[in-house]
Design an enzyme around this catalytic site. Sequence first.
Site, PDB file in Angstrom:
ATOM      1  N   GLU A   2       0.863  -1.278   0.052  1.00 40.16           N
ATOM      2  CA  GLU A   2      -0.166   0.117   0.040  1.00 40.16           C
ATOM      3  C   GLU A   2       1.166   1.414   0.038  1.00 40.16           C
ATOM      4  O   GLU A   2       1.286   1.809   1.064  1.00 40.16           O
ATOM      5  CB  GLU A   2      -0.931  -0.007   1.085  1.00 40.16           C
ATOM      6  CG  GLU A   2      -2.117  -1.192   0.983  1.00 40.16           C
ATOM      7  CD  GLU A   2      -2.973  -1.070   2.296  1.00 40.16           C
ATOM      8  OE1 GLU A   2      -2.709  -0.337   3.190  1.00 40.16           O
ATOM      9  OE2 GLU A   2      -4.079  -1.425   2.312  1.00 40.16           O
TER      10      GLU A   2
ATOM     11  N   GLU B  61      -6.302  -7.540  -0.962  1.00 49.59           N
ATOM     12  CA  GLU B  61      -6.756  -7.200   0.324  1.00 49.59           C
ATOM     13  C   GLU B  61      -8.050  -6.662   0.907  1.00 49.59           C
ATOM     14  O   GLU B  61      -8.356  -5.493  -0.102  1.00 49.59           O
ATOM     15  CB  GLU B  61      -5.716  -6.393   1.190  1.00 49.59           C
ATOM     16  CG  GLU B  61      -5.616  -6.319   2.634  1.00 49.59           C
ATOM     17  CD  GLU B  61      -4.581  -5.658   3.395  1.00 49.59           C
ATOM     18  OE1 GLU B  61      -3.432  -5.777   3.106  1.00 49.59           O
ATOM     19  OE2 GLU B  61      -5.038  -4.454   3.913  1.00 49.59           O
TER      20      GLU B  61
HETATM   21  C1  IDC Z   1      -2.923  -3.977  10.203  1.00 51.32           C
HETATM   22  C2  IDC Z   1      -3.075  -5.252  11.235  1.00 51.32           C
HETATM   23  C3  IDC Z   1      -2.806  -4.609  12.700  1.00 51.32           C
HETATM   24  C4  IDC Z   1      -1.379  -4.192  12.933  1.00 51.32           C
HETATM   25  C5  IDC Z   1      -1.136  -3.052  11.452  1.00 51.32           C
HETATM   26  C6  IDC Z   1       0.210  -2.519  11.556  1.00 51.32           C
HETATM   27  O1  IDC Z   1      -4.403  -5.627  10.908  1.00 51.32           O
HETATM   28  O2  IDC Z   1      -3.203  -5.567  13.635  1.00 51.32           O
HETATM   29  O3  IDC Z   1      -1.219  -3.553  13.872  1.00 51.32           O
HETATM   30  O4  IDC Z   1      -1.377  -3.653  10.349  1.00 51.32           O
HETATM   31  O5  IDC Z   1       0.277  -1.346  11.173  1.00 51.32           O
HETATM   32  C7  IDC Z   1      -4.156  -2.449   5.542  1.00 51.32           C
HETATM   33  C8  IDC Z   1      -2.703  -2.968   5.787  1.00 51.32           C
HETATM   34  C9  IDC Z   1      -2.469  -4.010   6.665  1.00 51.32           C
HETATM   35  C10 IDC Z   1      -3.122  -3.588   8.118  1.00 51.32           C
HETATM   36  C11 IDC Z   1      -4.749  -3.493   7.600  1.00 51.32           C
HETATM   37  C12 IDC Z   1      -5.631  -3.200   9.005  1.00 51.32           C
HETATM   38  O6  IDC Z   1      -2.410  -3.365   4.337  1.00 51.32           O
HETATM   39  O7  IDC Z   1      -1.116  -4.127   7.077  1.00 51.32           O
HETATM   40  O8  IDC Z   1      -2.963  -4.419   9.098  1.00 51.32           O
HETATM   41  N1  IDC Z   1      -5.114  -2.485   6.591  1.00 51.32           N
HETATM   42  O9  IDC Z   1      -5.327  -1.968   9.544  1.00 51.32           O
HETATM   43  N2  IDC Z   1      -4.725  -1.546   4.872  1.00 51.32           N
HETATM   44  C13 IDC Z   1      -6.009  -1.297   5.135  1.00 51.32           C
HETATM   45  C14 IDC Z   1      -6.154  -1.863   6.360  1.00 51.32           C
END
Ligand code: IDC
Length: 464
Positions: free
Chosen positions: A301, A389
């Site tokens: 991302e 995702e």
């Molecule tokens: C989130 C995990 C969370 C963790 C975080 C770290 O769910 O537990 O603490 O990352 O920064 C994304 C990202 C993905 C995120 C997820 C939810 O690609 O890494 O994971 N998310 O926030 N994009 C949109 C949502």
Amino acid sequence: MKQKKRIMAWVLVLMIAFTVYQVPDVSEAATKSVAGTWKQDSKGWYYTFKDGSGYAKDEWIRGSYVNKKGYWEKKWDGEWKSNKTGWWFQAGSWYPKNEWIQYNRKYYYFGSDGYLVTNRWIGKYYVDKDGVWTKTRSSEKPIVTPTTKQLRTPTYPAGSAVKTWGALQVKGVDLCSATGTKVQLKGVSTFGIIWDEGKNNINPDAFKTLKSWGVNTIRLAVYTEEWGGYCKNDVERSVLDQTIANGISYATKLGMYVILDWHILNDNNPNTHIVEAKQFFADYSYKYSNYDNVLYEICNEPNRGTTWADVKSYADTIIPIIRENDDDAVILVGTPQWSQRPDEAAKNPVKQKKNVMYVAHFYAATHGSDQRGYITTARNLGAPVFITECSICSADGGGSVNYTSANEWKKFINDNNLSFVEWSLSNKSESSAMIKSDCSKHSGWTDSDLKETGIYFKNWFGGN
Ligand code: IDC
């Protein structure tokens, strides 16, 4: 004028003579280390050994048979053979090793063990998945030298997605099987591969459980900048590499596709770690170039100030590195604004477009018709889109689920036959996690082990 004509006539005579009197061993490459010389007299071609030990008789000289009288009779009277390890070419008692042969006007290279080499550079020459020499580069050296060993072609179980569809390809805006029929990948993303709430779910039984739900794809989330990331020093690189190898191996044995996800996030811009990314993709695309089931997601991302121009410059650097090792693996390119803007990519696509798709992500409680609009715009402009995702809660992975919005996304995805991957296979106490926090199972989950997100996607994978 007269002289010119005479020269032309001589050239023609020489050309004809050369065509008629070619030595029997036609492959230039194959004659390199012959321990003798082919000669010709009125009865035909014969072979004299350099060491003075005389003439060849009733024997195979590197694929050419010399008869009892000492004259060449036939060439390449051999056949292709194969066993579990691979293909080789057998002519009499001879088979090529460490060398090129020409067969039916195609060039093939055989390794030191005599097996046909596939999907690889031999110096400046590339042999494709059938072992056929297809391209030449100007330099002996790759753009980035891989530090990995190439694995052999795996086998996939009967009836599995990979066995059925083979190496995927992109046609127009659609993801298709090797034979060109449209396919839909339905996937689940691991949690950060080394993070507590998810790492134990990378095991053969866990993937088997997902497969039984209708999942055909696993995404391995290799964070770069967060704790335990590939570009950090919290966890040894070898441990991360082993975890990735395990994940790919488990999925492969089940005949599932794997998305190897270079999960940039807090690093915002993929160019932050481009040096590491170059080596990572050189290593992995080399190691798995014989695997039809591995897809490469080159940046999860891009976010904050990162523009499409930044991402495109990164993609135009990484894609050629992958392509040096793997001609046709599907490559997924993240887009600006946390991978919501494939439309921007579509307006100025990457240079090497073959089997490239642009990434869109959504979290249904936050994203809706605007984001679907960006996907539609991209596709209308001819850009293929892959949803690597998604979830049905808020974009921060928390909040409550929004079923109305989720159903709109589901309809949109099904109507457009888009491939999608759910975030994530973990039991962390956040809404996007599929498994309940108090569930300590690492496979074999039943509905009572799953949170709302888990149940929603399980039903969707199963066709409901
Ligand atoms: C989130 C995990 C969370 C963790 C975080 C770290 O769910 O537990 O603490 O990352 O920064 C994304 C990202 C993905 C995120 C997820 C939810 O690609 O890494 O994971 N998310 O926030 N994009 C949109 C949502």
